[in-house]
Enzyme design. Sequence first.
Site, PDB file in Angstrom:
ATOM      1  N   VAL A  37       0.847  -1.187   0.000  1.00 21.41           N
ATOM      2  CA  VAL A  37       0.000   0.000   0.000  1.00 21.41           C
ATOM      3  C   VAL A  37       0.884   1.240   0.000  1.00 21.41           C
ATOM      4  O   VAL A  37       2.056   1.188   0.347  1.00 21.41           O
ATOM      5  CB  VAL A  37      -0.948   0.020   1.223  1.00 21.41           C
ATOM      6  CG1 VAL A  37      -2.046  -0.999   1.046  1.00 21.41           C
ATOM      7  CG2 VAL A  37      -0.196  -0.213   2.511  1.00 21.41           C
ATOM      8  N   CYS A  38       0.284   2.338  -0.409  1.00 23.91           N
ATOM      9  CA  CYS A  38       1.030   3.587  -0.432  1.00 23.91           C
ATOM     10  C   CYS A  38       1.391   3.998   0.983  1.00 23.91           C
ATOM     11  O   CYS A  38       0.636   3.711   1.884  1.00 23.91           O
ATOM     12  CB  CYS A  38       0.190   4.680  -1.090  1.00 23.91           C
ATOM     13  SG  CYS A  38       0.123   4.410  -2.846  1.00 23.91           S
ATOM     14  N   PRO A  39       2.504   4.637   1.181  1.00 25.76           N
ATOM     15  CA  PRO A  39       3.451   5.160   0.204  1.00 25.76           C
ATOM     16  C   PRO A  39       4.556   4.178  -0.177  1.00 25.76           C
ATOM     17  O   PRO A  39       5.528   4.571  -0.787  1.00 25.76           O
ATOM     18  CB  PRO A  39       4.059   6.339   0.950  1.00 25.76           C
ATOM     19  CG  PRO A  39       4.140   5.851   2.357  1.00 25.76           C
ATOM     20  CD  PRO A  39       2.941   4.961   2.554  1.00 25.76           C
TER      21      PRO A  39
END
Lengths: 351, 75
Positions: free
Chosen positions: B11-13
């Site tokens: 998942v981001c970041p």
Amino acid sequence: MLQMIVLGIICGLLLGFVLQRGRFCVVGAYRDLILAKDGRMFLATFVVIAIQSIGVYALNGTGVIQFGNDGFPWLGTIVGGFIFGIGMVLAGGCATGTWYRAGEGMIGSWVALFGYMLGAAMTKYGVWKVAGDNLLSYRTNDTYIHETLNVSPWVLVIIVTLLVGILVIRELRKPKLPIFKMKPKKTGLAHILFEKRWHPFVTALLVGLIAIMAWPLSAMTGRMFGLGITAPSANILTFLITGDDALIDWGTFLVVGIFLGSFIAAKGSGEFRWRLPDMKTLRNNAIGGVTMGFGASVAGGCTIGNGLVNSALFAWQGWIAIVFFLLGTWVATYFTIIRKQKQAAAASKAA
Amino acid sequence: MAKVLETTGMVCPFPLVEAKEAIADMAKGEELIINFDCTQATESIPRWAATEGHEITEFEQIDDAKWRIIVKKGK
């Protein structure tokens, strides 16, 4: 009841759709201030605040909506805000971000969402209620910043709007970066709605308008507040367990709408897929969710309820919450990302 | 030979964090192929590349919520 369902779902659908397409992420905005040294998304959150402040004080002036006045629970806001900030980094999204990422099929966000509902319900109704009530009992007399300064709220509305306006113009005047775009596969309206990348300030403008609209829509069903995520999230879980339908209000349908709106946006643009992160991320999502639920309940709102709505009312609670959301976010970002980057950089230098 | 960075499931970041780390060890002109499935990275990776002066030679959605981007190190 039908009116409540329709008005709540409509507002939620629009919000979920806009958040998904605009990639609007509050934790990202706060985090990128230190991680990427980029304040563009943070400024976008203030675009939402400025637009909304104009709208809500105009509506307030005509008597359509009224604002509460029960002091500023400073201790709860400080402690809860900081804890929420840490929680949302671990959860991989703020409360609203978690709702809309669940709609994109992110299983980690489903885990975080359940944790968030549980943490919030435990603080509102369960075993953490004592701690929550205690923290919330420390209150000042003044609720609003303009009340303390003894000026019209419009003074603050104008100052903030001008400041945000200047910063936005400055940002837009910067030389455009040559950002690579994917070849469009759709045309016309389908391209705009389901493919094009939206400028963050356009997204912020739309979120601001939806946030204004939320007030009268919610008020029509007897709930006098704007966008709010935490109480409805806690109430859904509690309702499912107790069957007490007094817990259902406009906000319940708002959050369900956010989920559905994001799902429609993601599905329409080929961005929906069930996605499972690794174990460590799932663990962090679970811990982050519960932490965020406690923090938001004690702070009296999440990054929407406090960070965008109470701040637009110029309630002390909203602005102090933003400060502590930021501090919590930065501390958690330091320990989960920045420290490792520094260690890796030091190691590669030594080698 | 281009280097491949698999960030699917992250998942981001993190896709961007990993990309920065990976490109740091590469020579100018070398290409980094990044596979990712975090929606927000469709925004953050091209933006980062533009800011850092890396060239994007290819950017494609290869499946539902799956993207491949090729970044050529600029400096």
